[in-house]
Design a protein around this motif. Sequence first.
Motif, short mmCIF file in Angstrom:
data_model
loop_
_atom_site.label_atom_id
_atom_site.label_comp_id
_atom_site.label_asym_id
_atom_site.label_seq_id
_atom_site.Cartn_x
_atom_site.Cartn_y
_atom_site.Cartn_z
N TYR A 1 -10.55 4.49 -44.31
CA TYR A 1 -11.76 4.61 -43.49
C TYR A 1 -11.40 4.60 -42.00
O TYR A 1 -11.93 5.39 -41.21
N ALA A 2 -10.49 3.69 -41.61
CA ALA A 2 -10.13 3.58 -40.19
C ALA A 2 -9.49 4.87 -39.69
O ALA A 2 -9.70 5.27 -38.53
N ASP A 3 -8.72 5.54 -40.53
CA ASP A 3 -8.11 6.80 -40.10
C ASP A 3 -9.16 7.88 -39.92
O ASP A 3 -9.13 8.63 -38.93
N ARG A 4 -10.11 7.95 -40.86
CA ARG A 4 -11.17 8.96 -40.71
C ARG A 4 -12.01 8.66 -39.47
O ARG A 4 -12.43 9.57 -38.74
N LEU A 5 -12.26 7.38 -39.22
CA LEU A 5 -13.02 6.98 -38.03
C LEU A 5 -12.29 7.38 -36.76
O LEU A 5 -12.90 7.87 -35.79
N SER A 6 -10.97 7.20 -36.77
CA SER A 6 -10.18 7.53 -35.58
C SER A 6 -10.19 9.03 -35.32
O SER A 6 -10.34 9.46 -34.17
N VAL A 7 -10.03 9.82 -36.38
CA VAL A 7 -10.05 11.28 -36.20
C VAL A 7 -11.40 11.72 -35.65
O VAL A 7 -11.49 12.60 -34.79
N MET A 8 -12.46 11.08 -36.14
CA MET A 8 -13.81 11.42 -35.68
C MET A 8 -13.98 11.14 -34.19
O MET A 8 -14.59 11.92 -33.45
N HIS A 9 -13.40 10.02 -33.71
CA HIS A 9 -13.63 9.60 -32.33
C HIS A 9 -12.55 10.06 -31.36
O HIS A 9 -12.82 10.19 -30.16
N ASP B 1 -8.15 -11.55 -38.42
CA ASP B 1 -8.60 -11.39 -37.04
C ASP B 1 -8.66 -9.92 -36.65
O ASP B 1 -9.61 -9.48 -35.97
N ALA B 2 -7.69 -9.15 -37.08
CA ALA B 2 -7.69 -7.71 -36.77
C ALA B 2 -8.82 -7.00 -37.49
O ALA B 2 -9.46 -6.09 -36.93
N ILE B 3 -9.09 -7.39 -38.72
CA ILE B 3 -10.16 -6.77 -39.51
C ILE B 3 -11.52 -7.05 -38.85
O ILE B 3 -12.36 -6.16 -38.73
N ARG C 1 -7.35 12.08 -33.33
CA ARG C 1 -5.98 11.70 -33.72
C ARG C 1 -6.05 10.60 -34.77
O ARG C 1 -7.12 10.11 -35.13
N GLY C 2 -4.88 10.19 -35.30
CA GLY C 2 -4.82 9.23 -36.38
C GLY C 2 -5.19 7.81 -35.99
O GLY C 2 -5.46 7.51 -34.82
N MET C 3 -5.18 6.93 -36.97
CA MET C 3 -5.64 5.56 -36.82
C MET C 3 -4.95 4.79 -35.68
O MET C 3 -5.64 4.03 -34.97
N PRO C 4 -3.65 4.93 -35.44
CA PRO C 4 -3.03 4.14 -34.36
C PRO C 4 -3.70 4.31 -33.00
O PRO C 4 -3.78 3.36 -32.22
N ARG C 5 -4.20 5.53 -32.74
CA ARG C 5 -4.83 5.76 -31.43
C ARG C 5 -6.12 4.95 -31.29
O ARG C 5 -6.38 4.31 -30.27
N LEU C 6 -6.95 4.95 -32.33
CA LEU C 6 -8.20 4.19 -32.28
C LEU C 6 -7.92 2.69 -32.15
O LEU C 6 -8.56 2.00 -31.35
N LEU C 7 -6.96 2.19 -32.90
CA LEU C 7 -6.64 0.77 -32.85
C LEU C 7 -6.17 0.38 -31.45
O LEU C 7 -6.53 -0.68 -30.92
N ALA C 8 -5.36 1.25 -30.84
CA ALA C 8 -4.87 0.96 -29.49
C ALA C 8 -6.03 0.90 -28.50
O ALA C 8 -6.09 0.01 -27.64
#
Length: 507
Positions: free
Chosen positions: A34-42, A67-69, A45-52
């Motif tokens: 889910y996090a990867d799809r969310l990152s691509v949407m926003h 805590d991260a979740i 790019r892949g999940m690492p970019r959104l998390l950063a």
Amino acid sequence: MEQGAGRSSVNRVGAVMDLWPRLPIDTEETLLSYADRLSVMHTGRGMPRLLADLGIHKEHFISGRPDAIRQLAAAIKVAPKSVEDASIRVLQRTGLFRGEAISKTFLSPRTAKYCPKCIEEDGARHDRKFRLIWGFRHVARCQKHGLWLVEAPVKNAIDMRCGIGGAPLGPVSQAHDHAPEYLGWLLTQIHVGRGAQEAWLHGQTLEQVLAASEMLGAVLEYGHGARVTKLLPAQTEEVTDIGFSIYKEGPDAITEALDTIRKTSPATAVQAGPLAFYGKLYDWLDRRSNAIDPGPIRDILRDHIVKHSAVEPGTKVLGVAITARRYHTLYSLSAAVGIERPRLSRLLRKLGEIPETAGEVEAGNIVFEAVKTVDLINAFKTSIPLDSVPGYLGASKRQVETLYREGIIYPVVPRTSRGSVRQVVFAKDHLDLLLATINAIPELPREVDEGSWHSVSYACQRGAGKFEYVFRKILVGKVKCFRDPAHDGIGAIRLDVNGLLRRRLAA
């Protein structure tokens, strides 16, 4: 944060306040997918970019740290439980899923397998979802489409976008057999709730149920040397379904399965250890399930071992020291009761504990219940022969024969057993119990007329009734009587003969 093609926005006031537009959580999908799809949407790019951009530590998030979740839950404005239920906590040796301890191989967030039809229906590459159910080792098919899952080209990916990449979807392979019962049960536990299950399974984790089912089914289907890690996915499904059909029924059904496993063991000697009798099931519970509690199956197997094997006191069986012996072999029993083995074997045959047709090898492999058998043999060693019972009970020979015939006293060796006619003996404890009942009768008072109180035999001769009839009534207190301390046993009992006759005539 950079916006993915101008489609999203984030407002910050020292921390992420909002992430828009929303991407609904799919309850069947893993959190990493889910996090990867969310990152691509926003971000495009892949999940690492959104998390950063959200200030979430990538490795902490991938390993499922709470805590991260919760940081992601706050960013997408959902209750933490919604994302926690989709996450898998990865620890150094084990893991956690919804509060349950799991082994790393039981459930993985890595996209090792998938259903090609489900992925095709997802649409574009960035919309591909990794279903949570596919991460379970015991799941080999897609229940929705009835297809075998296929291996992903990239083994260690955490989302289907990267797991399949640009490779074509795997081949469609129909699973012709009906879906296993445990697969429906597992889906219910994940997506409906843990309350919807058999009472016996309440309190057990998903892994405890499925791992025990797998091991039971594997040994029953492939023998004592079955190695579950070498089975093909379809075989894993088969043996787990066999075991689950037994395991879900509870301890009695499991015990019956253990009976079968023990009977089909190649081991022939009673001295053989539990590994020989239970194979890989015992090996798993003894050595290979230490990191994760295997559940009640361990206690059930331990009880089965102790019940069917002559385990020495102090011996550890599946982690628990056995404090008292429950069973003997012919050899250990010989030492316990101090009777040489050949003579003991003959005695046990006479007592019906060893079949008359059993050979020496078969007799040596029989186990005997410790308390029952030792007491039985000790009773025989201290027993009183039939011809000595009259003197012991203070009775006539005829009275003893009557008591024997009527079952008021009974021999150590049942009368129906071979050899009982040649040597009729009675347990001393059994006769002492009868004497204790007689000794509890009040002594004959000094003030009564001794001339009107007579022995049981005299009373029966005068018409009080048959000896066995009168004696049974005396034992249960239905006839008034006294005991003459000048005599012993049955001969000490005194009855009011005239009173008995009057009551009998009145009746």
